[in-house]
Design a protein around this motif. Structure first.
Motif, short mmCIF file in Angstrom:
data_model
loop_
_atom_site.label_atom_id
_atom_site.label_comp_id
_atom_site.label_asym_id
_atom_site.label_seq_id
_atom_site.Cartn_x
_atom_site.Cartn_y
_atom_site.Cartn_z
N GLU A 63 0.91 -1.19 0.14
CA GLU A 63 -0.18 0.01 -0.20
C GLU A 63 0.75 1.26 0.15
O GLU A 63 0.61 2.39 -0.55
N ARG A 107 -7.42 -6.80 -9.00
CA ARG A 107 -7.48 -8.10 -7.97
C ARG A 107 -6.76 -8.11 -6.89
O ARG A 107 -6.57 -9.01 -6.00
N ARG A 109 -5.25 -6.74 -3.45
CA ARG A 109 -5.57 -6.30 -2.24
C ARG A 109 -5.05 -4.76 -1.93
O ARG A 109 -5.64 -3.92 -1.38
N ARG A 112 -6.55 -2.10 -4.09
CA ARG A 112 -7.85 -1.68 -3.58
C ARG A 112 -7.76 -0.96 -2.34
O ARG A 112 -8.56 0.18 -2.38
N ALA A 113 -6.96 -1.09 -1.55
CA ALA A 113 -6.88 -0.58 -0.33
C ALA A 113 -6.28 0.92 -0.41
O ALA A 113 -6.70 1.72 0.28
N ASP A 134 -17.39 -2.24 -6.56
CA ASP A 134 -17.67 -2.56 -5.44
C ASP A 134 -18.16 -1.16 -4.57
O ASP A 134 -17.81 -0.98 -3.33
N VAL A 138 -18.34 -1.84 -0.65
CA VAL A 138 -16.92 -1.60 0.00
C VAL A 138 -16.87 0.03 0.21
O VAL A 138 -16.57 0.62 1.25
N ARG A 191 -13.05 -13.20 -7.00
CA ARG A 191 -11.65 -12.59 -6.49
C ARG A 191 -12.05 -12.50 -4.91
O ARG A 191 -13.10 -12.33 -4.64
N VAL A 192 -10.84 -12.53 -4.59
CA VAL A 192 -10.85 -12.50 -2.78
C VAL A 192 -11.32 -11.20 -2.28
O VAL A 192 -11.88 -11.10 -1.20
N HIS A 193 -10.69 -10.28 -2.94
CA HIS A 193 -10.82 -8.96 -2.09
C HIS A 193 -12.14 -8.00 -3.13
O HIS A 193 -11.79 -7.94 -3.95
N ALA A 194 -12.99 -7.72 -2.33
CA ALA A 194 -14.16 -6.92 -2.95
C ALA A 194 -14.72 -7.36 -4.19
O ALA A 194 -14.76 -6.89 -5.26
#
Length: 234
Positions: A63, A107, A109, A112-113, A134, A138, A191-194
């Motif tokens: 990040e 995809r 994390r 997206r964060a 999202d 989110v 996808r795992v995130h959002a």
């Protein structure tokens, strides 16, 4: 005269080709709000990374690495521009290379964060119509109005081909486009995130057989009925 709604936040989510961005842009214009195209942010980040370090090792980025990129949202009439180091990005965001890498970035994390705060800042004072995958789940889970746009796969494929080429596709072209969209749907949903899903409390609007004007009017009408006379909380 129909009262204008107060400055709330409206989210439009949905799969590829459902009409999110074009509908959101026109809804924002009709309501006098700003439009946030979240996809443009991911394309902006893809362009920034391709320009600074190429296409390798993105999965190792943190990040902090991503927040260090000089990527900003610049408010303008009706929406926002994506700026990189103070320079507006326009045609650069629509190249095939940037678009394909943006879906890869989405995809991850940390990506997206790192963009979450930037997107939320756009809606801090309300008066926003945000579209993406999202936005209502989110980014703006407490949005005043949430809409989830859907459409049949073949119609989404036709729209995407028409948008990209300016020509109506033949049946083979529709099938090819549909295969690509179906794969993107799978990636977005798994996808795992959002992951892509219908936000809680969202109106599901099937646009398959709606004209553009009809789908815009449906969202504008919902916004006016929901927001007019509602006590501000932003």
């Amino acid at each position: 005269m129909t009262p204008m709604p107060r400055a709330g936040v409206i989210t439009l989510d949905g799969p590829a080709g459902s009409g999110k961005s074009t509908t959101a842009r026109e809804v924002a214009r009709r309501l006098g709000f700003r439009h946030l195209d979240s996809g443009a942010l991911y394309r902006g980040m893809a362009y920034a990374l391709l320009s600074s370090r190429g296409a390798e090792s993105w999965e190792t980025l943190t990040e902090e690495d991503l927040r260090a990129l000089p990527l900003r949202l610049q408010p303008m009439e009706g929406g926002f521009e994506i700026h990189l180091a103070g320079r507006p990005l326009r045609g650069e965001l629509r190249t095939q290379d940037v678009t394909s890498h943006a879906s890869r970035l989405a995809r991850l994390r940390p990506v997206r964060a790192s963009l979450l705060e930037l997107q939320r800042s756009a809606g801090a004072r309300g008066g926003l119509v945000a579209d993406g995958r999202d936005m209502g789940t989110v980014v703006f889970p407490d949005a005043d109005v949430k809409v989830f746009l859907v459409a049949e796969l073949e119609e989404r494929a036709r729209r995407r081909f028409l948008e990209r080429t300016g020509m109506e596709p033949d049946p083979d072209e529709v099938r090819g486009e549909a295969d690509a969209i179906a794969e993107r749907d799978r990636q977005d949903s798994e996808r795992v995130h959002a992951p892509l899903r219908k936000p809680e409390g969202a109106l599901e609007l099937d646009t398959t057989r709606l004209s553009f004007a009809e789908q815009v009017e449906a969202v504008v009408d919902l916004a006016r009925r929901t927001l007019v006379g509602k006590n501000p909380h932003r």
